[in-house]
Write an enzyme that holds these catalytic residues in place. Sequence first.
Site, mmCIF file in Angstrom:
data_model
loop_
_atom_site.group_PDB
_atom_site.id
_atom_site.type_symbol
_atom_site.label_atom_id
_atom_site.label_comp_id
_atom_site.label_asym_id
_atom_site.label_seq_id
_atom_site.Cartn_x
_atom_site.Cartn_y
_atom_site.Cartn_z
ATOM 1 N N TYR A 1 3.440 -9.484 6.594
ATOM 2 C CA TYR A 1 3.216 -9.746 5.173
ATOM 3 C C TYR A 1 4.156 -8.953 4.258
ATOM 4 O O TYR A 1 4.009 -8.987 3.045
ATOM 5 C CB TYR A 1 1.740 -9.537 4.841
ATOM 6 N N GLN B 1 -9.858 8.934 -1.853
ATOM 7 C CA GLN B 1 -10.372 7.584 -1.631
ATOM 8 C C GLN B 1 -11.173 7.486 -0.336
ATOM 9 O O GLN B 1 -11.698 6.426 -0.011
ATOM 10 C CB GLN B 1 -9.218 6.584 -1.603
ATOM 11 N N TYR C 1 5.222 3.543 -9.196
ATOM 12 C CA TYR C 1 4.479 3.946 -10.387
ATOM 13 C C TYR C 1 5.359 4.646 -11.414
ATOM 14 O O TYR C 1 5.048 4.653 -12.601
ATOM 15 C CB TYR C 1 3.295 4.833 -9.998
ATOM 16 N N HIS D 1 -5.547 5.088 0.635
ATOM 17 C CA HIS D 1 -5.107 3.882 1.365
ATOM 18 C C HIS D 1 -5.711 3.795 2.770
ATOM 19 O O HIS D 1 -4.999 3.646 3.760
ATOM 20 C CB HIS D 1 -3.575 3.819 1.440
ATOM 21 N N GLU E 1 -1.799 -8.670 -3.818
ATOM 22 C CA GLU E 1 -1.641 -9.934 -3.103
ATOM 23 C C GLU E 1 -2.963 -10.483 -2.596
ATOM 24 O O GLU E 1 -3.858 -9.727 -2.194
ATOM 25 C CB GLU E 1 -0.710 -9.745 -1.897
#
Length: 384
Positions: free
Chosen positions: A267, A97, A278, A164, A257
């Site tokens: 949070y 990513q 998963y 991430h 979210e």
Amino acid sequence: MTPKISLVLLAAGLLSTAQMSKCNEQVAGPTGVIASEKLSFTIDTLAADLEVPWGIAFLPNGDMLFTERNGNLRIMQGGQLHPTPIAGMPEVHAKGQGGLFEVVLHPNYAENGWIYLTYASAAKPGESGEGSNTTVMRARLDGYSLKDQEVIFKASPNYTTNHHYGGRLVFDKAGFMFLTVGDRGEQDEAQLLSTHRGKVLRLKDDGTVPEDNPYVGQADARPEIYSYGHRNPQGLIMHPETGTIWEHEHGPQGGDELNIVQRAHNYGWPVITYGINYNGTIITKDTVREGMDQPVIFWRPSIAPCGMDFVMSDKYGDWKGNLLVGSMKFRYLKRLELTGEKVTHQEILIENIGRIRAVRQGPDGYIYLAIEGPGMIVRLKPAA
């Protein structure tokens, strides 16, 4: 194939002549017009065959800059894509990513010319940890090349996973930068103030720390941190009227979210979540805990949200004031109606168009999308 899906594929140029003929027979009204609850619109494909377009920004003259995750910064002028990427780009860690993420103009770009890029960069001598992490560079555009390149911030420590990263950046009305950094797969570190993982950071425009950040001077806390307990924030935008910073992030399996970023707020990830692992195992039984914020909304199943923007243009009629959110998992664009800071209604606008990475309203008032699979830049135009 539903009429809505066929229209999207037609607009993207992905149907054969025979398929288009068959789909047109199913469409009521003008060919290529997509009817949503409150507006009919068409899709213009402006650029195609792109390598995972990720971020969009507009120069004062209306030219568009956009990033490709492989490390290219591209420019469109007068609606035409310049054939070669911008020169002078940094070396990016384009694995998994990782890669080149956001492109953002300084609020006073007309005076100082600063363009900000976020990207994953590999660990360098003297940095903490191995692997890579989220980085911010600023530079100035000189023709089709960057100059005055300056790396002004890098999240710490580096980590060997390639997912991430977060990587979204936005300026607030006071000129401070907000930057998202994902948990890098180390979920428990989202709760630790000693690391940048799983945080929203607040920086000055030169990458230094504002003196009034909540954890300045606190032992074992990173002074750049503004909020924490995030998983992988892939959406970050300032409401142009209220100045409120909105953020959305990927949950695990379920539990994506939408949040409003507030100073020193927690949070919850991974102590509270509406998702599961998963493999189906439980992360936590708690969805609520004292001292941890609830999301404005959560999505279950996950939609893999990426990119968002508020519709503030009069061109879109009753969409004005709505929030548009891209979905990578389901390959659609979602419209959220708001009353204050509460979501009162959601609508899927475009299905099966691709993995939406960026949503941006241009200076011309039109909405632009950066899409992966197929890689393209498109514009939504209200039907006449």
